[in-house]
Scaffold this active site. Structure first.
Site, short mmCIF file in Angstrom:
data_model
loop_
_atom_site.label_atom_id
_atom_site.label_comp_id
_atom_site.label_asym_id
_atom_site.label_seq_id
_atom_site.Cartn_x
_atom_site.Cartn_y
_atom_site.Cartn_z
N TYR A 83 0.83 -1.22 0.00
CA TYR A 83 0.00 0.00 0.00
C TYR A 83 0.85 1.26 0.00
O TYR A 83 0.36 2.36 -0.24
CB TYR A 83 -0.95 0.03 1.21
CG TYR A 83 -1.99 -1.07 1.20
CD1 TYR A 83 -2.19 -1.87 0.08
CD2 TYR A 83 -2.79 -1.32 2.31
CE1 TYR A 83 -3.13 -2.88 0.06
CE2 TYR A 83 -3.74 -2.34 2.30
CZ TYR A 83 -3.90 -3.11 1.18
OH TYR A 83 -4.84 -4.11 1.18
N ASP A 101 -10.77 -8.60 7.78
CA ASP A 101 -12.17 -8.43 7.37
C ASP A 101 -12.89 -9.78 7.36
O ASP A 101 -14.04 -9.89 7.75
CB ASP A 101 -12.27 -7.80 5.98
CG ASP A 101 -12.44 -6.29 6.07
OD1 ASP A 101 -12.06 -5.71 7.10
OD2 ASP A 101 -12.96 -5.69 5.10
N ASP A 145 -3.14 -18.13 1.55
CA ASP A 145 -4.33 -18.76 0.94
C ASP A 145 -4.88 -19.84 1.87
O ASP A 145 -6.10 -19.96 2.05
CB ASP A 145 -4.01 -19.32 -0.46
CG ASP A 145 -2.66 -20.00 -0.54
OD1 ASP A 145 -1.84 -19.86 0.38
OD2 ASP A 145 -2.41 -20.69 -1.55
#
Ligand code: NAD
Length: 360
Positions: free
Chosen positions: A141, A252, A224
């Protein structure tokens, strides 16, 4: 010595939920003699409207001077079409990086009263209590170069960069180990070391830090697999430490195991435990101004602030207990409501927590 708290209500439901959290903070201040002093400013869309930028220099300076910051949430459709460099989220990224808030603590804790609100079977999530420690100021980011460009053959191409330096990994790994040490002494480091060079360094450095924590059991998991395990058997995790992007996504996912994102607080800490505290959810423009948003994530963020920045464990415990009492009373905002419970608005929920705190 007084404790200076900067309040940044933000956009959308931010001002509504922060108003309730402030009521709870003021009650705790009175009850526990905390000596907090509050000041207010703008961040995000409101700051763009007022100052022309999502984080004004004077606001940043005020944030630097404060001992802790309480943030609502930023963003909304009103600012979706402005210059991307001035979007509300840029203010959030800037304040995190400028204050060096590299350690993001995101608990996913399922209150037993809300087991029915989870999308998973109650037996899979009952008693769930995970802490995700996410690196917050590095990685993809923030990495450069990043670019959108047009290639010579006319095709559009875009790319980002995912850098991690040894010191960045070491300091967040330490936060993970420290948290594991005061919980169940189990730490799972999540990476993608089978593919990414940054993850290979991540794993090496985490292993090195582990030598200073022989009492903590370290495991590694590819991201994953972690995403899959979180919905298959989430209770196998206690503390997870991971990079910025993986932590964004996994936290999340973990939040939804608990039924509602409206319940989940977060802390972003610097090396000296100065912190910015905010709910995990966004500004929920779809329900802004309606008085129905759940203020509990923000109220629980105040509890984290008292625990981590101000070392006021008793006051923090009391706020968490007050939230539990209110849930026992059957009070629910719409996002966590189920048959047989009493549906209440944002203000009623805040008032109920204040009353429960007063009566403890
Ligand atoms: P969101 O978290 O705002 O909302 C997602 C869904 O959850 C919506 O249906 C919303 O009504 C509901 N919800 C969220 N918080 C709730 C609460 N306290 N009580 C009841 N329901 C709640 O995510 P989004 O819709 O993807 O984003 C909306 C805006 O928020 C965007 O501008 C986005 O950029 C911004 N955002 C900000 C932050 C932040 O400030 N840290 C984080 C995420 C998104």
């Amino acid at each position: 010595m007084s404790k200076q708290i900067l309040i940044l209500p933000g956009d959308g439901i931010g001002p509504e939920i922060v108003a309730e959290a402030v009521k709870v903070l003021e009650q705790a201040n009175q009850q526990f003699g905390l000596g907090v002093e509050l000041s207010y400013d703008e961040l995000g869309g409101g700051a763009y409207d007022k100052y022309g930028v999502p984080l004004a220099d004077e606001t940043l300076e005020r944030a630097r001077q404060a001992d802790a910051i309480l943030l609502g949430a930023v963003g909304g459709p009103k600012w979706d079409t402005i210059d991307p460099a001035l979007r509300p989220e840029r203010g959030l990224l800037k304040i995190r990086s400028q204050l060096g808030l590299f350690g993001n603590l995101r608990p996913a804790l399922l209150y037993p009263q809300l087991a029915a609100a989870s999308s998973l079977k109650p037996e899979i999530v009952a008693g769930l209590d995970i802490l995700i420690v996410r690196e917050l100021t590095g990685g993809i980011y923030f990495g450069s170069p990043r670019e959108n460009r047009v290639l010579e053959n006319g095709e559009r191409q875009a790319y980002d960069t995912l850098p991690y330096s040894e010191s960045e990994i070491r300091r967040i790994a330490k936060v993970g180990f420290d948290m594991a040490r005061v919980r169940s002494k189990k730490l799972c480091s999540v990476d993608k070391a089978n593919v990414l060079a940054s993850s290979q360094l991540w794993r090496t450095v985490v292993e090195e830090v582990a030598k200073d924590y022989p009492d903590v059991e370290l495991s590694h998991m590819y991201v994953d697999n972690a995403a899959m395990q979180l919905v298959r058997a989430p209770k196998q995790f206690d503390v997870i430490v991971t990079d910025n992007m993986f932590g964004d996504i996994l936290s999340d996912e973990a939040s939804m195991l608990t039924g509602s994102i409206g319940m989940l607080p977060s802390a972003s800490l610097d090396a000296r435990n100065k912190g910015m505290y905010e709910p995990c959810h966004g500004s929920a423009p779809d329900i802004a101004g309606k008085g129905i948003a759940n203020p509990l994530a923000t109220i629980l963020s105040v509890s984290m602030m008292l625990r981590y920045t101000f070392n006021q464990g008793a006051a923090a415990d009391a706020i968490e207990q007050a939230v539990s009492v209110v849930l026992d009373q059957g009070l629910r905002t719409g996002d966590i409501w189920s048959e047989g419970c009493q549906k209440v608005g944002t203000r009623e929920m805040g008032d109920a927590v204040v009353a429960a705190l007063r009566n403890l």
